[in-house]
Design a protein around this motif. Sequence first.
Motif, PDB file in Angstrom:
ATOM      1  N   VAL A 135      10.049  -2.464 -12.971  1.00 18.65           N
ATOM      2  CA  VAL A 135       9.172  -2.956 -13.772  1.00 18.65           C
ATOM      3  C   VAL A 135       9.751  -4.268 -14.386  1.00 18.65           C
ATOM      4  CG1 VAL A 135       7.836  -2.637 -16.080  1.00 18.65           C
ATOM      5  CG2 VAL A 135       8.435  -0.644 -14.689  1.00 18.65           C
ATOM      6  N   ASP A 136       8.843  -5.203 -14.305  1.00 16.77           N
ATOM      7  CA  ASP A 136       9.132  -6.478 -14.738  1.00 16.77           C
ATOM      8  C   ASP A 136       8.265  -6.966 -16.006  1.00 16.77           C
ATOM      9  OD1 ASP A 136      11.668  -7.855 -13.258  1.00 16.77           O
ATOM     10  OD2 ASP A 136      10.392  -6.929 -11.641  1.00 16.77           O
ATOM     11  N   LEU A 137       8.734  -7.322 -17.347  1.00 15.47           N
ATOM     12  CA  LEU A 137       7.909  -7.653 -18.276  1.00 15.47           C
ATOM     13  C   LEU A 137       8.028  -9.239 -18.382  1.00 15.47           C
ATOM     14  CD1 LEU A 137       8.795  -5.176 -21.103  1.00 15.47           C
ATOM     15  CD2 LEU A 137       6.766  -4.887 -19.322  1.00 15.47           C
ATOM     16  N   LEU A 138       7.014  -9.971 -17.899  1.00 16.08           N
ATOM     17  CA  LEU A 138       6.875 -11.389 -18.119  1.00 16.08           C
ATOM     18  C   LEU A 138       5.950 -11.839 -19.133  1.00 16.08           C
ATOM     19  CD1 LEU A 138       7.510 -14.237 -17.016  1.00 16.08           C
ATOM     20  CD2 LEU A 138       5.987 -14.179 -15.609  1.00 16.08           C
ATOM     21  N   TYR A 139       6.465 -12.560 -20.368  1.00 22.74           N
ATOM     22  CA  TYR A 139       5.432 -12.826 -21.271  1.00 22.74           C
ATOM     23  C   TYR A 139       6.036 -14.301 -22.039  1.00 22.74           C
ATOM     24  CZ  TYR A 139       9.164 -11.141 -24.545  1.00 22.74           C
ATOM     25  OH  TYR A 139      10.564 -10.981 -25.220  1.00 22.74           O
ATOM     26  N   ARG A 140       4.820 -14.661 -22.806  1.00 20.22           N
ATOM     27  CA  ARG A 140       4.964 -15.813 -23.541  1.00 20.22           C
ATOM     28  C   ARG A 140       4.847 -15.517 -25.110  1.00 20.22           C
ATOM     29  NH1 ARG A 140       1.519 -19.244 -21.546  1.00 20.22           N
ATOM     30  NH2 ARG A 140       3.084 -21.029 -20.591  1.00 20.22           N
ATOM     31  N   ASN A 141       5.685 -16.044 -25.777  1.00 18.95           N
ATOM     32  CA  ASN A 141       5.498 -15.418 -27.272  1.00 18.95           C
ATOM     33  C   ASN A 141       4.848 -16.458 -28.151  1.00 18.95           C
ATOM     34  OD1 ASN A 141       7.759 -17.291 -27.985  1.00 18.95           O
ATOM     35  ND2 ASN A 141       9.127 -15.404 -27.783  1.00 18.95           N
ATOM     36  N   SER A 142       4.682 -16.139 -29.394  1.00 14.58           N
ATOM     37  CA  SER A 142       4.006 -17.060 -30.042  1.00 14.58           C
ATOM     38  C   SER A 142       4.709 -18.406 -30.533  1.00 14.58           C
ATOM     39  CB  SER A 142       3.550 -16.495 -31.673  1.00 14.58           C
ATOM     40  OG  SER A 142       4.790 -15.892 -32.538  1.00 14.58           O
ATOM     41  N   TRP A 143       6.209 -18.242 -30.176  1.00 12.72           N
ATOM     42  CA  TRP A 143       7.086 -19.621 -30.294  1.00 12.72           C
ATOM     43  C   TRP A 143       7.115 -20.272 -28.928  1.00 12.72           C
ATOM     44  CZ3 TRP A 143      11.713 -16.813 -32.634  1.00 12.72           C
ATOM     45  CH2 TRP A 143      11.365 -16.277 -34.182  1.00 12.72           C
ATOM     46  N   ASN A 144       6.348 -20.030 -27.998  1.00 16.74           N
ATOM     47  CA  ASN A 144       6.052 -20.630 -26.667  1.00 16.74           C
ATOM     48  C   ASN A 144       7.248 -20.391 -25.994  1.00 16.74           C
ATOM     49  OD1 ASN A 144       3.425 -21.342 -26.929  1.00 16.74           O
ATOM     50  ND2 ASN A 144       3.639 -23.405 -27.366  1.00 16.74           N
ATOM     51  N   GLU A 145       8.129 -19.506 -26.168  1.00  8.77           N
ATOM     52  CA  GLU A 145       9.436 -19.107 -25.219  1.00  8.77           C
ATOM     53  C   GLU A 145       8.568 -18.358 -24.140  1.00  8.77           C
ATOM     54  OE1 GLU A 145      13.247 -18.160 -27.512  1.00  8.77           O
ATOM     55  OE2 GLU A 145      11.413 -17.036 -28.372  1.00  8.77           O
ATOM     56  N   ILE A 146       9.168 -18.315 -22.679  1.00  4.30           N
ATOM     57  CA  ILE A 146       8.849 -17.631 -21.614  1.00  4.30           C
ATOM     58  C   ILE A 146       9.807 -16.836 -21.552  1.00  4.30           C
ATOM     59  CG2 ILE A 146       8.081 -17.578 -19.365  1.00  4.30           C
ATOM     60  CD1 ILE A 146       6.174 -19.118 -20.928  1.00  4.30           C
ATOM     61  N   ARG A 147       9.855 -15.047 -21.455  1.00 11.55           N
ATOM     62  CA  ARG A 147      10.762 -14.313 -21.574  1.00 11.55           C
ATOM     63  C   ARG A 147      10.541 -13.438 -20.378  1.00 11.55           C
ATOM     64  NH1 ARG A 147      14.145 -13.383 -25.720  1.00 11.55           N
ATOM     65  NH2 ARG A 147      14.534 -15.170 -27.253  1.00 11.55           N
ATOM     66  N   VAL A 148      11.658 -12.945 -19.684  1.00 13.38           N
ATOM     67  CA  VAL A 148      11.379 -11.955 -18.555  1.00 13.38           C
ATOM     68  C   VAL A 148      12.656 -10.916 -18.808  1.00 13.38           C
ATOM     69  CG1 VAL A 148      11.685 -11.509 -16.266  1.00 13.38           C
ATOM     70  CG2 VAL A 148      10.983 -13.785 -16.842  1.00 13.38           C
ATOM     71  N   LEU A 149      12.238  -9.640 -18.715  1.00 11.27           N
ATOM     72  CA  LEU A 149      12.929  -8.422 -18.802  1.00 11.27           C
ATOM     73  C   LEU A 149      12.723  -7.485 -17.506  1.00 11.27           C
ATOM     74  CD1 LEU A 149      12.056  -7.244 -22.558  1.00 11.27           C
ATOM     75  CD2 LEU A 149      14.131  -8.533 -21.847  1.00 11.27           C
ATOM     76  N   HIS A 150      13.839  -6.891 -16.769  1.00 11.28           N
ATOM     77  CA  HIS A 150      13.809  -6.253 -15.436  1.00 11.28           C
ATOM     78  C   HIS A 150      14.227  -4.976 -15.856  1.00 11.28           C
ATOM     79  CE1 HIS A 150      13.750  -5.595 -11.374  1.00 11.28           C
ATOM     80  NE2 HIS A 150      14.854  -4.888 -11.453  1.00 11.28           N
ATOM     81  N   PHE A 151      13.589  -3.985 -15.037  1.00 10.42           N
ATOM     82  CA  PHE A 151      14.056  -2.641 -15.563  1.00 10.42           C
ATOM     83  C   PHE A 151      13.870  -1.929 -13.923  1.00 10.42           C
ATOM     84  CE2 PHE A 151      12.306  -4.021 -19.471  1.00 10.42           C
ATOM     85  CZ  PHE A 151      13.069  -3.823 -20.157  1.00 10.42           C
ATOM     86  N   SER A 152      14.831  -1.462 -13.448  1.00 10.78           N
ATOM     87  CA  SER A 152      14.643  -0.665 -12.199  1.00 10.78           C
ATOM     88  C   SER A 152      15.343   0.902 -12.464  1.00 10.78           C
ATOM     89  CB  SER A 152      15.380  -1.495 -11.295  1.00 10.78           C
ATOM     90  OG  SER A 152      16.938  -1.458 -11.615  1.00 10.78           O
ATOM     91  N   GLY A 153      14.870   1.570 -11.269  1.00  3.95           N
ATOM     92  CA  GLY A 153      15.291   3.007 -11.665  1.00  3.95           C
ATOM     93  C   GLY A 153      14.204   4.038 -12.058  1.00  3.95           C
ATOM     94  N   THR A 154      14.599   5.272 -11.951  1.00  2.00           N
ATOM     95  CA  THR A 154      13.575   6.415 -12.469  1.00  2.00           C
ATOM     96  C   THR A 154      13.135   6.166 -13.684  1.00  2.00           C
ATOM     97  OG1 THR A 154      15.492   7.888 -12.779  1.00  2.00           O
ATOM     98  CG2 THR A 154      14.459   7.886 -10.702  1.00  2.00           C
ATOM     99  N   LEU A 155      14.034   5.664 -14.597  1.00  3.63           N
ATOM    100  CA  LEU A 155      13.471   5.333 -16.111  1.00  3.63           C
ATOM    101  C   LEU A 155      13.159   4.285 -16.459  1.00  3.63           C
ATOM    102  CD1 LEU A 155      16.259   7.730 -17.932  1.00  3.63           C
ATOM    103  CD2 LEU A 155      14.143   8.329 -17.031  1.00  3.63           C
ATOM    104  N   CYS A 156      12.667   3.405 -15.409  1.00  9.37           N
ATOM    105  CA  CYS A 156      12.181   2.023 -15.940  1.00  9.37           C
ATOM    106  C   CYS A 156      10.987   1.862 -16.599  1.00  9.37           C
ATOM    107  CB  CYS A 156      12.181   1.249 -14.360  1.00  9.37           C
ATOM    108  SG  CYS A 156      10.626   1.896 -13.202  1.00  9.37           S
ATOM    109  N   VAL A 157      10.239   2.770 -16.400  1.00 13.76           N
ATOM    110  CA  VAL A 157       9.125   2.840 -17.475  1.00 13.76           C
ATOM    111  C   VAL A 157       9.136   3.104 -18.855  1.00 13.76           C
ATOM    112  CG1 VAL A 157       6.728   3.779 -17.782  1.00 13.76           C
ATOM    113  CG2 VAL A 157       7.633   3.242 -15.542  1.00 13.76           C
ATOM    114  N   LEU A 158      10.120   4.105 -19.047  1.00 12.44           N
ATOM    115  CA  LEU A 158      10.547   4.304 -20.406  1.00 12.44           C
ATOM    116  C   LEU A 158      11.146   3.099 -20.987  1.00 12.44           C
ATOM    117  CD1 LEU A 158      11.775   7.994 -20.320  1.00 12.44           C
ATOM    118  CD2 LEU A 158       9.881   7.027 -21.655  1.00 12.44           C
ATOM    119  N   GLU A 159      12.332   2.803 -20.214  1.00 17.87           N
ATOM    120  CA  GLU A 159      13.017   1.423 -20.714  1.00 17.87           C
ATOM    121  C   GLU A 159      12.079   0.302 -21.054  1.00 17.87           C
ATOM    122  OE1 GLU A 159      15.713   1.112 -17.530  1.00 17.87           O
ATOM    123  OE2 GLU A 159      17.201   2.860 -18.143  1.00 17.87           O
TER     124      GLU A 159
END
Length: 835
Positions: free
Chosen positions: A605-629
């Motif tokens: 799972v990769d979360l790619l988002y722009r926030n209200s301060w106009n930062e672009i952030r990416v978070l990466h999760f892998s493995g069987t618990l990636c959805v929970l994380e």
Amino acid sequence: MLVVHVVHLDNVMQYYINNIKKELKDLALLKHKRALDGMSLEFQRVFTLLPALFHFHHPALPGYLNEDTPMGIACYQASDEVFAQLKNEFNFNLPQAFNKADISALYSMGSTCSIGQSVTSDLDIWICIENNLSAVRKSSLQKKCRLIEQWAKELGIKLTLFVVDVDRFINQHHECLMGENCGSAQHILLLEEFYRSANLLAGKLLLWFAVPANLTVNNTTYPSYEKCIEALVEQKIIERDQWIDFGPLTGLSAEEYFGASLWQLYKSIDSPFKAVLKTLLLEAYSWIYPENKPIAYQMRDLIQTFKSDEGCYLDSYYMLLQRISNYLIEIKDFSRLKLVRTCFYLKVNEKLSIANFTLSWRRKVLEDLVKQWKWDKSCFAKLDTSDTWKIEQVREIHEVLLQTMMTGYRNLLNFGRRNNLDSLISPQDLAILTRKLYASFEVLPGKITTLKLNISHNLQEEALTFIHVKEDRINRAGWYVYKQKPILDQIIGHQYLEYSKYLVKLVSWCYFNRLISDSTEFYYHDGEDRDKAKITKFIDDLKEYFPIDVPAATEEQLYGPCEIRHLAIILNLENDPTTQCELDHEINTNILNYGKKELSLVGSVDLLYRNSWNEIRVLHFSGTLCVLEAIKALLNRMHKDADLPNSMEIFCYSKYFSVEIKKQIKKLMDDCVELRLTTTINNSTQVKPLRIDGASWYLFFERLGVSFHQFENAIDFYGAVSNNKVQGRPLNILDETNELPKEIDSVAYQGIIQFFFEDTQTGFDLYILNEHNQIEIYRNCNGNKENMVKAINDFYVLSDDRFTFTTSSSVNFNLPQFYQITYSDNGDREIFLLN
């Protein structure tokens, strides 16, 4: 004999004042001519007609309002050429003579009329008033300004008009002048910039340049600037109504140097080359503090000694370069000296390597300068092609600029410590300024660094090759991108453009830095049998879903908690379990616990988002618990009163079950976001059970965050909930004698320190949430809250701990937030941001 002697002195003083008036008028004419030199016909038209448009108010002319609008400029007489232009363009006939003069003067400021002016420069004009216009008439004048700005915009000219009261600086009004909320950041230094760069378009002369620097009139020295003016008027040496006075340049403080420097650092985000020059000028000023000798003083001395031909005829940008250069040479900082010359060259924008048979005065001055600097043609030829630079060159100068600004910031901190700085800048202004700096400059592992130099018009590449390196290789594992096609002799010997451990961040870096166009060809090299089509599909989805250009974050957004605005949830791009699982359409279609073997079909799972301060952030999760994380990380970045993201889209790149995976994850995410953002009843913990990869997991939605835990059986689960002993809970109340006000939950946000004040009969209680939402409670505090807020801000601004050097020199600008807990008429708690 005595009487004759006094008359003689008066004559000398009158002669002196008359010569100064001539100096000022001659300079205004020269700079007016220079402002028009080499500029477009549209610019010349706007610049020439502005005084007439404010002197007259007529339906035929731009800016007309059917209101009682101030009109008439003191000491102004339109030329025959201007009248002819008004007649030809607007069919405007000369009205009957009138003596109205609601406006004292029009002055340009900034780079206009200087060597720093170019065809891309903005035009900033002060409309100076001093006759106490009513609020209604002043409002009408401001509306007229907006109409004239629109007229100029239609001609392609960026014009900004400021209505400025003459007593603004004398009475220390802090309203915004520069089109952005400089607020409390600078005051006298703004007046110094005006005196340094102002050029008369029409109206009264600036009295400050005529008042003797030593405050001496006819051998009598007066105790103040104001008393000196009184003497000049009483002795009839000047006629007061021929001059406009904004007051003296006194009261320059260490606090204002700090606030103004921080403000220039803030502006450097959008205009780095110009801001570096201004920031270094302030550093040069502070170097000799408490001695105050700004450039405006130097200009006044040269005018009063009738040497106005020096400094390229008192050119504000030329003299700025001289002052900064002398300072950097004195402290032997030749690295920043080189950058200053580069910034100055780019600001002048004359392109000396390109032949030009019309030798402008700017070009002649610049040619003399590069000879002094001992630059050969290759030095400025590279700069002349800056609008065609690619990412390597842009990043190179971006790093130099950033390092320069951070060096200046460190010097500023040292200056603050030397002078026991007690910052005058308000906590709200400080929070807004520093938070934008944080959002733009802070280098963090999951953040996309975007290069915002606005220097090159085309960073797009014809081809991009993404190469994956596995573990246990010479190079570190992860993804590399090259701007060559994957041909061996083209790749070997070339430096990669960027590296990331995860593909989503690398592709996003290319996209948000504008390397990707519709015609860019993509290539992939990977030891595994990776599906290249889905990576190309991800790039297409990214281009369609995420706009690059968005409105700048507002001051309200920068001052408030950070919120996710634009979210993409990317599934199975790097790890797709469906390629190796056995298809089972009859038994257990739960995609997190699929088939007889109860396998999770979501491997990354990769979360790619722009926030209200106009930062672009990416978070990466892998493995069987990636959805929970991913759920935990995402929801802990949402405070409970946050708005839902403006858009949330799920992209799935599975070989099989893509539609079903997307559908089930969409429902799970919607349910979890709803639970997080819905205020829980009676402060109870809500729990969502999930079966993942053959195990039972539980998501806990608690007051200050979300956590997940595994339990082998129902007895363990219910025991943990009933005894409130779940390990790893984000809430850690150090003061167990009292409950935390539940209203704090609504704005609790990970990543920021938050202070909450609640008044009591004997003082106030203070609740502090750290970056991890852990709480500390202090009861019955004494003292002044405003002083405490100010002291906390000053500590964070001036602390060495603000520097968090990572891959690039960066400063942690993310200041705390402050809230007041109050009570409504019904006795309910309410929370407000402290201003």
